[in-house]
Design a protein around this motif. Structure first.
Motif, PDB file in Angstrom:
ATOM      1  N   ILE A 243       0.833  -1.200   0.000  1.00  0.00           N
ATOM      2  CA  ILE A 243       0.000   0.000   0.000  1.00  0.00           C
ATOM      3  C   ILE A 243       0.869   1.253   0.000  1.00  0.00           C
ATOM      4  O   ILE A 243       0.599   2.208  -0.727  1.00  0.00           O
ATOM      5  CB  ILE A 243      -1.008   0.031   1.190  1.00  0.00           C
ATOM      6  N   VAL A 244       1.942   1.225   0.774  1.00  0.00           N
ATOM      7  CA  VAL A 244       2.775   2.426   0.830  1.00  0.00           C
ATOM      8  C   VAL A 244       3.466   2.646  -0.508  1.00  0.00           C
ATOM      9  O   VAL A 244       3.560   3.770  -1.002  1.00  0.00           O
ATOM     10  CB  VAL A 244       3.782   2.339   1.984  1.00  0.00           C
ATOM     11  N   PHE A 247       0.882   3.767  -2.998  1.00  0.00           N
ATOM     12  CA  PHE A 247       0.524   5.155  -2.718  1.00  0.00           C
ATOM     13  C   PHE A 247       1.619   6.091  -3.215  1.00  0.00           C
ATOM     14  O   PHE A 247       1.331   7.154  -3.770  1.00  0.00           O
ATOM     15  CB  PHE A 247       0.279   5.388  -1.229  1.00  0.00           C
ATOM     16  N   ALA A 251       0.874   9.113  -5.620  1.00  0.00           N
ATOM     17  CA  ALA A 251       1.191  10.484  -5.204  1.00  0.00           C
ATOM     18  C   ALA A 251       2.207  11.107  -6.148  1.00  0.00           C
ATOM     19  O   ALA A 251       2.105  12.282  -6.504  1.00  0.00           O
ATOM     20  CB  ALA A 251       1.727  10.500  -3.780  1.00  0.00           C
ATOM     21  N   LEU A 255      -2.866  12.275  -8.306  1.00  0.00           N
ATOM     22  CA  LEU A 255      -4.100  11.502  -8.152  1.00  0.00           C
ATOM     23  C   LEU A 255      -4.907  11.519  -9.438  1.00  0.00           C
ATOM     24  O   LEU A 255      -5.017  12.545 -10.104  1.00  0.00           O
ATOM     25  CB  LEU A 255      -4.937  12.078  -7.019  1.00  0.00           C
ATOM     26  N   PHE A 282      19.199   0.215   0.986  1.00  0.00           N
ATOM     27  CA  PHE A 282      18.347   1.369   0.696  1.00  0.00           C
ATOM     28  C   PHE A 282      17.182   1.044  -0.230  1.00  0.00           C
ATOM     29  O   PHE A 282      16.512   1.924  -0.731  1.00  0.00           O
ATOM     30  CB  PHE A 282      19.194   2.512   0.120  1.00  0.00           C
ATOM     31  N   GLU A 283      16.958  -0.268  -0.418  1.00  0.00           N
ATOM     32  CA  GLU A 283      15.891  -0.691  -1.322  1.00  0.00           C
ATOM     33  C   GLU A 283      14.567   0.006  -0.996  1.00  0.00           C
ATOM     34  O   GLU A 283      13.889   0.543  -1.855  1.00  0.00           O
ATOM     35  CB  GLU A 283      15.715  -2.205  -1.224  1.00  0.00           C
ATOM     36  N   VAL A 284      14.219  -0.018   0.301  1.00  0.00           N
ATOM     37  CA  VAL A 284      12.923   0.528   0.700  1.00  0.00           C
ATOM     38  C   VAL A 284      12.911   2.054   0.607  1.00  0.00           C
ATOM     39  O   VAL A 284      11.867   2.670   0.441  1.00  0.00           O
ATOM     40  CB  VAL A 284      12.575   0.071   2.127  1.00  0.00           C
ATOM     41  N   VAL A 285      14.120   2.648   0.718  1.00  0.00           N
ATOM     42  CA  VAL A 285      14.179   4.114   0.787  1.00  0.00           C
ATOM     43  C   VAL A 285      13.970   4.765  -0.585  1.00  0.00           C
ATOM     44  O   VAL A 285      13.344   5.813  -0.693  1.00  0.00           O
ATOM     45  CB  VAL A 285      15.544   4.548   1.375  1.00  0.00           C
ATOM     46  N   TYR A 288      10.636   6.287  -1.957  1.00  0.00           N
ATOM     47  CA  TYR A 288      10.176   7.473  -1.234  1.00  0.00           C
ATOM     48  C   TYR A 288      11.065   8.665  -1.516  1.00  0.00           C
ATOM     49  O   TYR A 288      10.599   9.809  -1.518  1.00  0.00           O
ATOM     50  CB  TYR A 288      10.077   7.175   0.258  1.00  0.00           C
ATOM     51  N   MET A 291       9.696   9.899  -4.598  1.00  0.00           N
ATOM     52  CA  MET A 291       8.426  10.576  -4.340  1.00  0.00           C
ATOM     53  C   MET A 291       8.644  11.955  -3.724  1.00  0.00           C
ATOM     54  O   MET A 291       8.079  12.948  -4.182  1.00  0.00           O
ATOM     55  CB  MET A 291       7.560   9.726  -3.414  1.00  0.00           C
ATOM     56  N   VAL A 292       9.475  12.013  -2.677  1.00  0.00           N
ATOM     57  CA  VAL A 292       9.686  13.290  -1.991  1.00  0.00           C
ATOM     58  C   VAL A 292      10.335  14.286  -2.940  1.00  0.00           C
ATOM     59  O   VAL A 292       9.944  15.460  -2.993  1.00  0.00           O
ATOM     60  CB  VAL A 292      10.533  13.089  -0.716  1.00  0.00           C
ATOM     61  N   LEU A 295       7.628  15.510  -5.278  1.00  0.00           N
ATOM     62  CA  LEU A 295       6.614  16.342  -4.624  1.00  0.00           C
ATOM     63  C   LEU A 295       7.172  17.691  -4.182  1.00  0.00           C
ATOM     64  O   LEU A 295       6.446  18.679  -4.114  1.00  0.00           O
ATOM     65  CB  LEU A 295       6.007  15.605  -3.431  1.00  0.00           C
ATOM     66  N   LEU A 296       8.464  17.725  -3.875  1.00  0.00           N
ATOM     67  CA  LEU A 296       9.065  19.013  -3.494  1.00  0.00           C
ATOM     68  C   LEU A 296       9.008  19.980  -4.673  1.00  0.00           C
ATOM     69  O   LEU A 296       8.782  21.173  -4.503  1.00  0.00           O
ATOM     70  CB  LEU A 296      10.515  18.818  -3.054  1.00  0.00           C
ATOM     71  N   PRO A 299       4.154  19.738  -6.196  1.00  0.00           N
ATOM     72  CA  PRO A 299       3.301  19.203  -5.125  1.00  0.00           C
ATOM     73  C   PRO A 299       2.095  18.435  -5.657  1.00  0.00           C
ATOM     74  O   PRO A 299       1.558  17.578  -4.966  1.00  0.00           O
ATOM     75  CB  PRO A 299       2.855  20.450  -4.370  1.00  0.00           C
TER      76      PRO A 299
END
Lengths: 311, 251, 307
Positions: A243-244, A247, A251, A255, A282-285, A288, A291-292, A295-296, A299
């Protein structure tokens, strides 16, 4: 730089192939999440659990078929059966019994309700399938491997991950785009997404469309899980990861964007698999970070449009 | 003669093919009450949204007190002294009316005190005074979402006035209010606003209200200003009567 | 209001009596107080209509700060503020990004950050010892190193003191202009902007405060359990914090402590018996509370008084 590529071409090749297969799966989940949000205006936190349950169900059916001595291609039937079953049973159940009670309520309430559902479904998996890894890779073995030349090396890669996963994702993307733009039901779903009140006023049965869309989205998540099941050892926690991750895709794309979600899934899938081979901590990192970073700068997401609020 | 407070020149903004502003030129004079009339969709609210920084025109300039304000955020524009009220009252629905007023006062004084109460005696009194002037003392302790539309409208404007703006933009201050209440509300408003000396621009559909309280009237039509002048003159103009008031009365 | 203070005093007294009468309960109650402090932070964000699904990251930051620094500096009076500041600092950095988002974005982005932290704690074995976790070295309190029983009382006392302190702080904050503006974000954020109030900065302040309280809660947990593992940052831990906030009710600063005490007591008895169904039970209760008793335990209590 050049020598680095030469030395690591094999790993890079593997990362690219893995990334493509990964992206295909993430896309299946993300697109369902997107579709459901469009119509229900609820981002379903339990959407990843449907992926996990789809995966477990597919593995169980597959193992059952195998135990009965059915031919190996029946493994594919198991995958489809699982997705259809989740979409047709769990989807309507969740929408009718739970979500229908909270339409139009405060956002925070809707969030909490789907989060509670997520907590429940995560344990349902543990109760039904236990905490030991479950795996059923018959569909993977059935198609065998393909030798892919990479420079001087040859990578043997499963035909399932190379052709079936990206193929189904592509068919889903094109089929969905066609369905939403060219069929009556699809147009109706788009109408409800754009303006529910106006659609209802025109005589559209919004409740039916909502039920249909949610079940379809649930089925897509379950199909993603079912397709993933031959490539994974299933353990508790994959629902939360999914889900994360999906998402993050939604994101990053913005949307409501379907084609955008496909491209973003590719970007994030590749980023992640490159990390797996070169910096596994750092696979999981990586998803994100992407994404970050996006989004920075934007947005509203890579492909999103800014919605103006009415005053 | 009298000084110009707000000056808009050549404002243009189109949404898709719809021209919400198609070359708006308007000077608002110090201390006047200017009414904006015109049919729905003529771009009246768009003008307010552009002036308060909520929408950005594609062309043109806006000066307030001689300084350009285009491109500033709504927050920055409020700080310069332009307040606004809304067609749909924007109250903090779960707060009491008194808290709504006190928050607006706090917003002017500075809200950055995390440990002294919002309703400290001095602010409470000040908020009560404000509500008193708007005839809202009786509902001070009610939750904002429990008020009737007329009271909500007044509370909404009271919050804008609490910021002590030099220009107040009001978007349909009497729409949605029962006919019997209308004149009471407008009289309350005019009394309070005259006492503060604020310059006011208001969008209004009711021609009686316009005729009684506006110093000047601007007639909006398809993103342009079709007529501008004292109410007696403008409202008597046959073209305005036929094309604008006729439509507005039916809307 | 008076009743609330009275109930708080009675509650504190009851905790002390329980901890004294049933020694092993002291451990459970200390954890409950620590989590209650962290849940106060969730409550602040709920007031703004926002929910964080990743707040366990701040507990983890506080707890790991304690575990990392304890071998170098054993003074709790320095370690606790350090844990609080590190959590708050981290909250400020990610908060600057997060306060641009609302609703699902806010909730899920928090979850994403927490997942990243969890996986780093798990994977960077050389630094964090992975899932084995880190033992918290011996601590000293204002220069003294008391024996075990006394030390447990001291930690309990610190937790209780900080719970009261932060409870009061939150109460004052929520009644202040900033706190009331925070609640305004939930209903009319545009109005705040048109009053010249920067809504994001209002939310950021609350977010940093909530991160700080999360860090304090985590540090207290580490001081009590003496062993920290990545599990403290896992999403289920965040889920529990949200659960406690809703169970206790967002209506009062007492809610988190009521909720946390009830939660930890039930968990002692039930969690082992139904380990595989624990999240399910939490989820089920959460649904029931949301759909049928939206005010939580606090709401039920205060309604009874008014009746």
């Amino acid at each position: 730089m050049g020598t680095w590529f030469a030395e690591n071409s094999l790993l890079l090749g593997l990362a690219l192939l893995d990334g493509l297969a990964n992206a295909a799966l993430v896309f299946m989940v993300a697109v369902g999440l997107n579709l459901v949000f469009g119509v229900l205006r609820i981002v379903n936190v339990a959407h990843g659990s449907l992926f996990a349950i789809g995966a477990y169900t597919a593995a169980s059916i597959g193992l059952f078929f195998a135990a009965r001595g059915l031919p190996p291609w029946m493994g594919y039937v198991a995958l489809v059966l699982a997705a259809v079953a989740i979409g047709a049973v769990l989807g309507p159940l969740i929408e009718r019994l739970l979500l229908r009670r909270i339409y139009g309520h405060e956002d925070v309430l809707q969030l909490l309700v789907t989060f509670a559902l997520f907590m429940i479904l995560e344990d349902v998996q543990k109760l039904v399938w236990g905490v030991q890894p479950v795996s059923q890779d018959a569909p993977l073995r059935f198609l065998g491997t393909v030798d892919i030349p990479f420079g001087e090396d040859v990578i043997p890669f499963t035909a399932y991950q190379l052709f079936v996963l990206p193929g189904i994702a592509l068919v889903t993307l094109l089929g969905l785009a066609w369905f939403l733009r060219r069929t009556l039901t699809g147009r109706v779903i788009v109408a409800v997404t754009t303006d529910k009140e106006a659609a209802t006023a025109m005589g559209i049965d919004a409740a039916r469309i909502t039920l249909l869309t949610f079940s379809f989205g649930a089925g897509l998540a379950a199909l993603g899980g079912a397709l993933a099941s031959p490539t994974l050892a299933l353990v508790p926690g994959i629902g939360a990861q999914t889900i994360v991750l999906s998402f993050a895709v939604v994101a990053t794309a913005g949307l409501g964007q379907i084609e955008g979600a496909a491209l973003t899934a590719l970007l994030i899938g590749l980023g992640r698999s490159i990390a797996v081979y070169f910096a596994p901590e750092f696979e999981v990192v990586v998803p994100y970070l992407i994404m970050v970073a996006v989004l920075l700068v934007r947005p509203q997401g890579l492909f999103g449009v800014i919605e103006t609020r009415r005053v | 003669m009298s000084q110009v407070l707000l000056s808009a020149k050549g404002l243009r903004l189109a949404f898709g093919g719809v021209k919400a502003a198609d070359g708006i030129d308007l000077d608002v004079r110090h201390g006047e009450f200017l009414a904006i009339i015109g049919p729905n969709g003529a771009g009246k609210t768009t003008f307010i949204n552009m002036t308060t920084g909520y929408l950005r025109p594609q062309a043109g300039r806006i000066e307030f007190d001689g300084k350009p304000i285009l491109g500033l955020s709504p927050r920055a524009i409020v700080r310069r002294g332009i307040g606004r009220s809304f067609q749909l009252p924007q109250l903090f629905s779960e707060h009491t009316v008194l808290e709504n007023a006190a928050l607006a006062i706090a917003a002017r004084r500075g809200i950055w005190s995390p440990f002294t109460p919002l309703l400290r005696p001095r602010w409470r009194d000040e908020a009560m005074d404000l509500l008193d002037r708007f005839g809202l003392r009786a509902v001070a302790e009610s939750r904002a979402d429990a008020l009737n539309e007329g009271a909500r409208k007044l509370a909404d404007i009271a919050m804008a006035v609490a910021l002590e703006p030099s220009l107040l933009l009001m978007d349909e201050p009497t729409s949605g209010v029962a006919a019997a209440e209308k004149m009471v509300i407008v009289e309350t408003l005019v009394r309070v606003l005259r006492s503060t000396g604020v310059t006011a621009v208001f969008v209004e559909h009711d021609m009686d209200v316009v005729a009684r309280f506006a110093d000047r009237v601007a007639v909006w039509s398809q993103g342009r200003i079709a007529a501008l002048g004292p109410p007696g003159e403008v409202l008597a103009d046959p073209k305005v009567r036929r094309e604008v008031i006729g439509i507005a009365a039916n809307a | 209001m008076k009743r609330e203070s009275l109930l708080a005093a009675l509650g504190a007294l009851a905790l002390v009596v329980c901890a004294w009468a049933v020694p092993w309960l002291k451990f459970v109650l200390t954890i409950a107080l620590a989590k209650g402090i962290a849940v106060l932070g969730i409550l602040l964000l709920l007031r703004a209509g926002q929910v964080s699904f990743g707040h366990s990251m701040f507990l983890a930051l506080g707890a790991y700060t304690m575990a990392f620094l304890a071998p170098m500096e054993d003074e709790v009076l320095l370690l606790l503020p350090a844990a609080a500041l590190i959590a708050a600092g981290f909250g400020l950095v990610i908060g600057l990004f997060l306060v641009r988002y609302r609703d699902i974005f806010f909730g899920m982005l928090n979850l994403a950050f927490a997942m990243v932290l969890y996986s780093l704690l798990e994977k960077l074995y050389a630094i964090t010892k992975g899932t084995d976790g880190i033992r918290v070295a011996a601590l000293s309190f204002a220069g003294t190193e008391p024996e075990r029983g006394t030390q447990e009382w001291i930690v309990f006392g610190i937790a209780l003191g900080l719970a009261i302190l932060f409870g009061l702080l939150v109460r004052f904050y929520l009644a202040s202009p900033m706190g009331r503006a925070l609640a305004g974000i939930k209903t009319r954020e545009t109005r705040l902007e048109f009053m010249g109030v920067p809504a994001r900065r209002v939310l950021l302040f609350a977010y940093v405060l909530s991160a700080l309280m999360g860090g304090v809660g985590g540090a207290l947990v580490a001081m009590t359990t003496r062993h920290v593992t990545p599990q403290i940052a896992y999403w289920t831990a965040s889920g529990e914090l949200v659960f406690i906030a809703i169970l206790g009710g967002a209506g009062s600063a007492l809610g988190p402590f009521l909720g946390a005490t009830a939660f930890e007591l039930v968990r002692v008895y039930a969690a082992a018996a139904v380990a595989d169904a624990w999240q399910m039970i939490l989820g089920g209760v959460l649904l029931v509370v949301i759909l049928f008793a939206p005010g939580g335990v606090w709401g039920l209590l205060s309604r009874r008084w008014r009746a």
